[in-house]
Each structure stands twice: as C-alpha cells, then as structure tokens.
Design an enzyme around this catalytic site. Structure first.
Site, short mmCIF file in Angstrom:
data_model
loop_
_atom_site.label_atom_id
_atom_site.label_comp_id
_atom_site.label_asym_id
_atom_site.label_seq_id
_atom_site.Cartn_x
_atom_site.Cartn_y
_atom_site.Cartn_z
CD GLU A 120 19.36 -51.89 -81.47
OE1 GLU A 120 19.44 -52.62 -80.45
OE2 GLU A 120 18.46 -52.01 -82.33
CE LYS A 128 16.90 -53.58 -76.67
NZ LYS A 128 17.14 -54.22 -77.98
CB CYS A 149 15.46 -52.20 -80.88
SG CYS A 149 14.92 -53.47 -82.04
#
Length: 589
Positions: free
Chosen positions: A337, A399, A453
C-alpha cells in the site's frame, strides 16, 4: 496457634471470599485481572486455552453478582482491560505521528477502549435482566415450611438481604441454578443462570460485536474468534466465519462457567462443540490448483519520511531496484500500500514504462498508490499492470473502508483545528464504490479478492467480493503505522482468519512487515522479518470452490442466534418448584 487457625478458617470460608470479590474493589480487581489474562489468547501469544478460561471465569463471576449495576461494571472493566492491551498500538500512532504526550495518549486510548466495551457491558446487563422471572413460591412448600416452624423451636435460617432463600431447609447450599434475588420495593425474581450463561449472554455479546463493527463506520478489531487460529475450534471458521466461531467460544465459556459451579450436567455442551471441531478439523471445502510464483516487495520505508517530498524519488527508486531483477522470472510482483507516495496522475510516464516492461516479460504487477479525479476526489488504490501494452484498460481497486481519523476525518472542518492528531498525511480520501471487481490476472488465469490494509478486519466486506471464480486474496498494507507494537501481529492474525474462512490463500505484502504468504488453512507458510527491506518469494497455490461460510454468509449464525434465544426462553420457563431445585442440588456430582 488458635488465632492462626481462626484466621485460616476465615480465609477458607466461601462466604468470606464471596464478600471480598463482590465488594467494589473486588469487582474491579477481578474483572480487570481476567480481562488482562484474556489478552494472552491473541497474537502474538496465541494461547487460546487461557483466553477461553478467562471468559469462563468472567462469565461465572458475572452470574454470581447480585445487581445489574455490578454486572454492567464487571463487564465494562473486563472488556476495557482487554481492549486497552490489544489496542496498545494506538498509543504509538498518537504519540509518534499525532504528537500527543504519552499520558494523554494513554488516557485517550483507554477512553476509546471503554467506549468499545460499553456495548458489551450494556447488552450483558440486558441479557442478565432478561434471564430473570418474577418469583412465585410454591404454596405446598410454604405450608410444609410453616408446619415445620410450629414444631421446631429454631426457625430455618433465611437468606441475607441480597438473596432470599425462602423455604430452603438448613444444610442445603443456596448456590442454586435458579437463585432468588430481591430488588427494590421487595420485588423478588428468580435468576436462571443456565439460560443466561448458555443462551442470552452469548447472543448479547455477538450483537455487541455487530454494533461495534458497524456504528460510526465500525471498528471490529479483536473478536475472540481471532484467538483460535489453531486447534479444534478453528474448524468452525470455514463453516460460520469468525463471528460464528466467537459465538461457539461464548457458548463453551458459558458451559464451563456452569461447570465451575459444579453444574457438570452442562459440561457436555462444551465437550460436544470441542469434539465436533476435532471431527471436522482439516476438512477441505476448496480444491488446489497449479501453483504460481509470486514476489512480494517490502521496501521498509520509515513512516516518518514516507510523505516527505524530498524522499519521494529515493523511495520509488528503492522499490524499482528491489523489483527489476524479478521481471520475466516470476508470474506476479506485488508492491505494498502507498508504495509510491504520489498520485497516479503525477507519474503516468513511469507507470506506463512499468506496465510495458511487465507486459513484455509476461509478469503481472500490482502496486499500491493514490489516484485523484478531475473533481479532486482522491482514492487509496491498487493497480494491476502488465495485462496489455497500454494503460487504457488498466484494472484498479479503490479502498472501500477508510480508517477514521487516518484516511478520513469526521467533522474535519472543526476537528482538524484541534492539532496534528487530526492532520495525518493523506487523510482526506474518498470511499471507493462498494461494488467493485476482483483483480483478474489474464495470463495467469487468476481471480483475486483485493483488500487494502484496514479492510481486512471487516469479514463481510471482503466476503462481498467473493464469487465462484475466486482463487485467492491479495492484501497490501502499510503496517509501519503500528511500529514495534503487537499491532502487526494482530493484523496478521486477522488476515489469517480471512484465508481460513474462505479457504483461499493470501498474498500479503506490507511496507515494513509483516509480508507473508498465508495458505488456504490460514497458516503462515513464509514471511519476511519486520523492519527489513527485501523480496519474499512465494509458491502461491490458488484454490477454487466455496466454503459453507462463503456460500451462506452469516445466515447460519443468525439461525443459531434465534435458536439460542428460543432455548433460553424455554429454560427460563421451566418449573420453579423449589423442591425440585433442592433435589437437583443434592444429587449433582
């Protein structure tokens, strides 16, 4: 000597210890101690037996308390202690990146841990209240007791002000399965411990977990199910997911709590759940496919310099230098990321060169970076390169679940004025669309669920992208935020649970650790040490097929919750005849 014997007799007296533990100080110390012990079940210690034992003793302790207020505060302190330790990494973030003094940071973290615990405490208290029924003494037993009182000079000893052991012959323990509690205005209620511990309490705690995972964007960090990545109970994960697994642990803890009170008739409940796990442990619901060679690049760029514009080029150069030798020698290269601390639109020529190189060398490449739209909306994204000679049909994933205060700031017009704690770099992202496609690697024939994440801690979020074509999971992260706390280990355990639930292997690549290959059983097959730079070679074995959890989601869990409520109501409706209770008391093991 006689004085010593008297003291020993006092300390060995059950009523003495009950009065000590039920005092305000006793409740505080006992609940906090059990909560701290429970943390040993989670990563990095992974001693799930201790965690389960802690739950059982806390359940037993709560069931012995005499008021809703005591139950509320015991639960609150237990889960606050548990949350405070498992969220210790928040201190690192607030002190090192937010600039808060350590004492203030610890206070903020503890308050946040208490906020999370309030839901468990409130619903535990509600379950406690629902486990009671207005007391109606058996008239025939009343008459017998009155007749006996007329014949005897000494009356039968009655219960103290907190409990009313009405019509109980002397010599019989008052620790009943259905104790009688007296509340204000003389109202008396029968408390059904079996219904509370086996049914209503497990349901209440699962509902609390749901609320925590949803309210204010949600923060479902440490469910008890994450403590059992190994052992027979882990077999429930592919069947009913981490939430269902957590429910199984709560039911088992309730049965053990009854056993602690010598109600051994309920011990087989925990035994059956354990043995069923043994029986189905290792059952494979998915089929392995041909392996794929994958390289995960861990650049180990310190978080303190990651967003420094002067370090942008050195950071990108480092990742490129760690990568170049692997083109043409592997099937897939993965960067973590925000590997490039810039917007995609700022480095299109570089992306085009990497894409062409990947395409020519027949090596797919996934990189994490940000993108921005003409409307100034920015996204935390990942991109798939090497699928064609140009960028026209470039696959990307945005995301969907953002970190509160880290990637989005609630009420930012006001909160950003409060200081650096609300002004982290790149903290103004936009949520990606809920409906997105998987990453499809055409040359390798792989379809991978993408996760960035924080998204990995939301079970339903990742499950929403699974379909019959899914072969694995690709998760990229930047766990440098956690520092050298237990945070990276806990985050890895959560990732392992996602693989175990779906029986899909995971490629997990982070900036500074823990970069790892997790197989379909949730086992870490290979990993890089933390805080080093390097490349991890993975023999990635994709799978096809669906576990029961993937097919049905939380539907089996909802059915179990309804069944528990029905069973609890049934147990609460059982005959209240005190003579039967006394008989059961005398014949129990």
């Amino acid at each position: 000597m006689s004085s010593l014997l008297v003291k020993l007799q006092i300390f060995s007296n059950k009523n003495f210890w009950q009065s000590v533990l039920h005092s305000k100080l006793g409740i505080c110390v006992t609940s906090i101690a059990l909560g701290l012990i429970a943390t040993l079940g989670f990563a990095p210690f992974n001693m799930w037996v201790i965690s389960l034992a802690s739950l059982a003793f806390e359940f037993c302790f709560i069931a012995s308390l005499k008021s809703k207020k005591q139950v509320f505060f015991s639960s609150l302190l237990y889960f606050t202690a548990l949350n405070t330790i498992t969220l210790e990494w928040l201190n690192f973030v607030m002190v090192d990146f937010g600039g808060l003094p350590y004492i203030l940071s610890l206070l903020v973290e503890t308050l946040f841990a208490c906020y999370l615990a309030i839901f468990h405490a409130a619903l535990t208290t509600l379950a406690y209240k629902f486990s009671m029924q207005k007391y109606k003494p058996n008239q025939s037993l009343v008459d017998n007791q009155e007749a006996q009182d007329e014949d005897d000079e000494e009356s039968v000893e009655m219960a103290d002000s907190s409990t009313v052991g009405s019509f109980i012959p002397q010599g019989i323990s008052q620790n009943y399965l259905f104790p009688i509690l007296k509340f204000a205005q003389g109202r008396e209620y029968r408390f059904f411990k079996n219904a509370f511990l086996l049914c209503f309490l497990p349901v209440a705690l699962i509902v609390a977990d749901f609320i925590i995972g949803w309210l204010f964007t949600g923060f479902p960090w440490m469910y008890f199910g994450y403590s059992v990545l190994e052992g027979p109970f882990s077999a429930y994960a592919p069947l009913i997911g981490v939430r269902g697994l957590t429910l199984i642990l709560f039911i088992s803890a309730g049965a053990l709590a009854l056993a602690i009170e010598r109600r051994y008739i309920y011990l087989p409940v925990a035994g059956v759940l354990f043995l069923f796990g043994v029986f189905v442990l290792g059952v494979q619901y998915t089929t392995p496919l041909n392996s794929v060679n994958v390289i995960g690049i861990q650049g180990n760029i310190p978080q303190s310099i990651k967003w420094d514009p002067r370090q942008t080029k050195p950071s990108i150069d480092k990742y490129i230098n760690l990568t170049l030798e692997h083109f043409g020698k592997t099937d897939l290269i993965v960067w973590p990321e925000s590997a490039m601390p810039v917007y995609f639109e700022q480095v299109v020529p570089l992306i085009n060169d990497l894409n062409n190189l990947a395409y020519e060398k027949n090596t797919a490449m996934i990189i994490g970076m940000q993108r921005v739209t003409p409307q100034k909306q920015s996204f935390n994204s990942m991109f798939l390169l090497g699928q064609g000679p140009d960028l026209d049909n470039l696959q990307n994933y945005d995301k969907r679940q953002l970190v509160p205060f880290g990637e989005e700031v609630p009420f930012e017009k006001y909160t950003r004025q409060l200081g650096s704690i609300f002004n982290f770099p790149m903290s103004s992202f936009t949520h990606g669309a809920y409906e997105q496609k998987q990453m499809f690697l055409e040359q390798q024939g792989l379809s991978l669920i993408p996760a960035l994440c924080y998204e990995s801690i939301f079970p339903e979020l990742m499950l929403s992208l699974h379909d019959e074509n899914t072969n694995g999971i690709i998760m990229i992260s930047n766990d440098s935020w956690y520092g050298d706390t237990r945070g990276p280990q806990e985050h890895l355990a959560i990732a392992q649970m996602r693989s175990l639930e779906m029986q899909k292997p995971m490629i997990r690549v982070t900036n500074s650790g823990i970069t790892a290959y997790i197989n379909e059983k949730g086992e870490v097959v290979k990993r890089l040490p933390s805080n080093v730079d390097g490349a991890l070679q993975m023999n990635f074995v994709p799978t096809k097929g669906m576990t029961p959890y993937v097919r049905f989601g939380n539907i089996p869990l909802y059915i179990l919750l309804v069944l528990l409520i029905i069973i609890g109501i049934y147990l609460r409706s059982q005959d209240q005849d005190e003579r039967i209770a006394i008989l059961k008391e005398m014949v129990r093991p």
